[in-house]
Design a protein around this motif. Structure first.
Motif, short mmCIF file in Angstrom:
data_model
loop_
_atom_site.label_atom_id
_atom_site.label_comp_id
_atom_site.label_asym_id
_atom_site.label_seq_id
_atom_site.Cartn_x
_atom_site.Cartn_y
_atom_site.Cartn_z
N ALA A 1 0.86 -1.19 0.00
CA ALA A 1 0.00 0.00 0.00
C ALA A 1 0.89 1.23 0.00
CB ALA A 1 -0.91 0.02 1.22
N VAL A 2 0.44 2.25 -0.70
CA VAL A 2 1.15 3.53 -0.71
C VAL A 2 0.11 4.61 -0.42
CG1 VAL A 2 2.90 2.77 -2.37
CG2 VAL A 2 0.80 3.83 -3.21
N PRO A 3 0.56 5.80 0.00
CA PRO A 3 -0.42 6.89 0.12
C PRO A 3 -1.13 7.05 -1.23
CG PRO A 3 1.71 7.54 1.01
CD PRO A 3 1.92 6.23 0.33
N ALA B 1 9.94 -8.76 -7.00
CA ALA B 1 9.20 -8.55 -5.74
C ALA B 1 10.01 -7.64 -4.81
CB ALA B 1 8.92 -9.89 -5.07
N ASP B 2 11.32 -7.89 -4.72
CA ASP B 2 12.17 -7.02 -3.87
C ASP B 2 12.10 -5.58 -4.34
OD1 ASP B 2 12.95 -9.08 -2.24
OD2 ASP B 2 14.81 -9.50 -3.32
N ASP B 3 12.15 -5.38 -5.66
CA ASP B 3 12.07 -4.00 -6.20
C ASP B 3 10.75 -3.35 -5.78
OD1 ASP B 3 14.44 -4.50 -7.48
OD2 ASP B 3 13.55 -4.79 -9.48
N ALA C 1 7.62 0.45 -2.44
CA ALA C 1 6.55 0.77 -1.48
C ALA C 1 7.12 1.57 -0.31
CB ALA C 1 5.88 -0.51 -0.97
N LEU C 2 8.26 1.13 0.21
CA LEU C 2 8.85 1.83 1.36
C LEU C 2 9.33 3.22 0.96
CD1 LEU C 2 10.74 -1.01 3.26
CD2 LEU C 2 8.36 -0.25 3.45
N GLU C 3 9.93 3.31 -0.23
CA GLU C 3 10.41 4.63 -0.70
C GLU C 3 9.25 5.63 -0.82
OE1 GLU C 3 12.47 4.48 -4.53
OE2 GLU C 3 11.90 6.60 -4.80
N LEU C 4 8.09 5.13 -1.20
CA LEU C 4 6.93 6.03 -1.39
C LEU C 4 6.17 6.27 -0.09
CD1 LEU C 4 5.52 4.77 -4.85
CD2 LEU C 4 7.09 6.66 -4.39
#
Ligand SMILES: Cc1cc2nc3c(=O)[nH]c(=O)nc-3n(C[C@H](O)[C@H](O)[C@H](O)COP(=O)(O)OP(=O)(O)OC[C@H]3O[C@@H](n4cnc5c(N)ncnc54)[C@H](O)[C@@H]3O)c2cc1C
Length: 412
Positions: free
Chosen positions: A296-298, A353-355, A360-363
């Motif tokens: 999930a992302v904002p 999947a790792d990418d 997700a974390l970067e966003l």
């Protein structure tokens, strides 16, 4: 595997596991997608599906008291007789259990307005690691005495206790429902439309996104003709007394980037559209070995997330299907690959999947929006949370399960 039929049997099995220090894995329907209910060497798998009674429904309190093995759709059906709904409705609603939903804090199609399972749980009956039975939480809508221990059990994936029952909230069944479908030339256009709906003032109960590859898979499986109409589909549903007025606002927001928008107040037609959406995962699973992801992302970053997932597919040269609960910023990128020589998932799919997790974390998002950590996402979950929260998790786990018998190897 032991199939329990009542709470006394659950307690007996947990006591034995505690005495003999045998790992114990609670299992509902086994529909989980994080490998959390999978047997490990020497473990007892405790199947809760036999605890399947709806004990009481109280329309005035707006609650149901259920056993853990009740199938999610069966509770919603029973609630319907009182003009109520059980709002959490994962795509797997016809097979998953309430206990499994609680253990994974399952989301669903109606999450955009009604939230996730956590929002529907008032109290839980839990068999702890020593076999004792406790009730956590309370059956009232409000109540703040003490820490939210029931909330702690929600999403704990069988690592803190075995859920045997719960009091859950039921809500008034919406008298009116209106459903819009919008096709788009590109997936990015659809993601842009999600942002437009977010600021439109409307609050759809359902806002689902499907990309062209997913539409083609559904067409193949169901004989529908969705893909010919665009490279992305958004399905939005409003409900409540002003449903038709609200869908007009949604339709206007969608129209800015859609190539075609329709809406209907006909429930049977809406059910057909949502049934097609629920078939997305089974339709894709027919095409090869899937890696089912769950980020999930904002919502404000949804278009960017989708654009970059496309780039990952091109770079790693693996097909990635994308659908999800767009209203919650929750995407299911499904990486489908032919098995490698040993029958496993090929390296390129794992790298993709790792990418996606890193993206997700970067966003500012999460690696698991609703499926849970299970055995599959432990490393990335630790990366997402960082050290102090992971240590807090371990200390809480020690309090509930000092001998580490409950679902070891799963969760953080
Ligand atoms: C086609 C399809 C669509 C899906 N769509 C969604 C979706 O839209 N949203 C979503 O969130 N998920 C979805 N899922 C995933 C899955 O259905 C949910 O995670 C569901 O909540 C799992 O319920 P279950 O009864 O099958 O639990 P299981 O798979 O049996 O178990 C899942 C986890 O919960 C633990 N557990 C199960 N029961 C108990 C209990 N009584 N006490 C303690 N721990 C327990 C297990 O140990 C395991 O860690 C989908 C799955 C499929 C196959």
């Amino acid at each position: 595997m032991i199939v329990a039929r009542d709470v006394a049997e659950v307690r007996e099995v947990v006591r034995r596991a505690a005495r003999e220090r045998i790992p114990l894995i609670a299992r509902g329907a086994g529909s989980g997608l994080a490998g959390g209910a999978v047997a490990t060497d020497g473990a007892i798998v405790l199947d809760l599906s036999g605890l399947d009674r709806i004990l009481a429904i109280d329309p005035v309190d707006g609650t149901a008291h259920v056993e853990a093995g009740v199938i999610t759709a069966d509770l919603d059906r029973a609630a319907r007789e009182h003009d109520l709904i059980f709002a959490p409705d994962p795509g797997s609603v016809g097979i998953s259990t309430i206990g499994g939903n609680i253990a994974t804090n399952a989301g669903g199609l109606r999450g955009a307005k009604y939230g996730v399972t956590r929002d529907a749980v008032l109290s839980v009956d839990v068999v702890l690691a020593d076999g004792s039975l406790v009730r956590l939480g309370r059956p009232t809508i409000k109540g703040v005495t003490g820490y939210d221990l029931a909330g702690l059990i929600v999403g704990s994936e069988g690592t803190l206790g075995v859920v045997v029952g719960a009091v859950v909230r039921l809500l008034p069944r919406p008298r009116r429902v209106a459903t819009a479908s919008a096709f788009f030339a590109t997936l990015e256009d659809a993601a842009t439309a999600v942002a437009a709906v977010a600021v439109s003032g409307a609050r759809p109960a359902v806002l689902e996104i499907l990309d062209g590859a997913t539409l083609a898979a559904i067409d193949d499986a169901q004989g529908t003709g969705l893909r010919a109409r665009g490279d992305a589909l958004l399905v939005a549903q409003t409900d409540g007394f002003g449903a038709e007025e609200e869908i007009a606002v949604v339709v206007e927001a969608l129209s800015a980037t859609a190539s075609a928008v329709d809406w209907t107040a006909d429930e049977a037609e809406a059910d057909r559209l949502l049934a097609a959406r629920r078939q997305a995962l089974p339709a894709i699973e027919r095409l090869g070995r899937p890696l089912i992801e769950d980020i999930a992302v904002p919502r404000s970053r949804l278009a960017e997330a989708i654009r970059r997932i496309r780039a990952v597919a091109a770079e790693r040269d693996v097909p990635i299907f994308v659908f999800g609960h767009a209203g919650d910023g929750n995407l299911h990128p499904i990486i489908v690959a032919d098995a490698d020589e040993d029958g496993g998932i090929p390296e390129a799919a794992h790298r993709a999947a790792d990418d996606i997790f890193a993206l997700a974390l970067e966003l500012g998002g999460t690696v698991t929006a609703e499926h849970g950590v299970g055995r599959l996402k432990r490393e990335w979950a630790r990366r997402e949370l960082g050290e102090p929260p992971v240590l807090l998790h371990r200390r809480i786990k020690d309090v509930f399960d000092p001998d580490g018998i409950l679902n070891p190897g799963s969760g953080l």
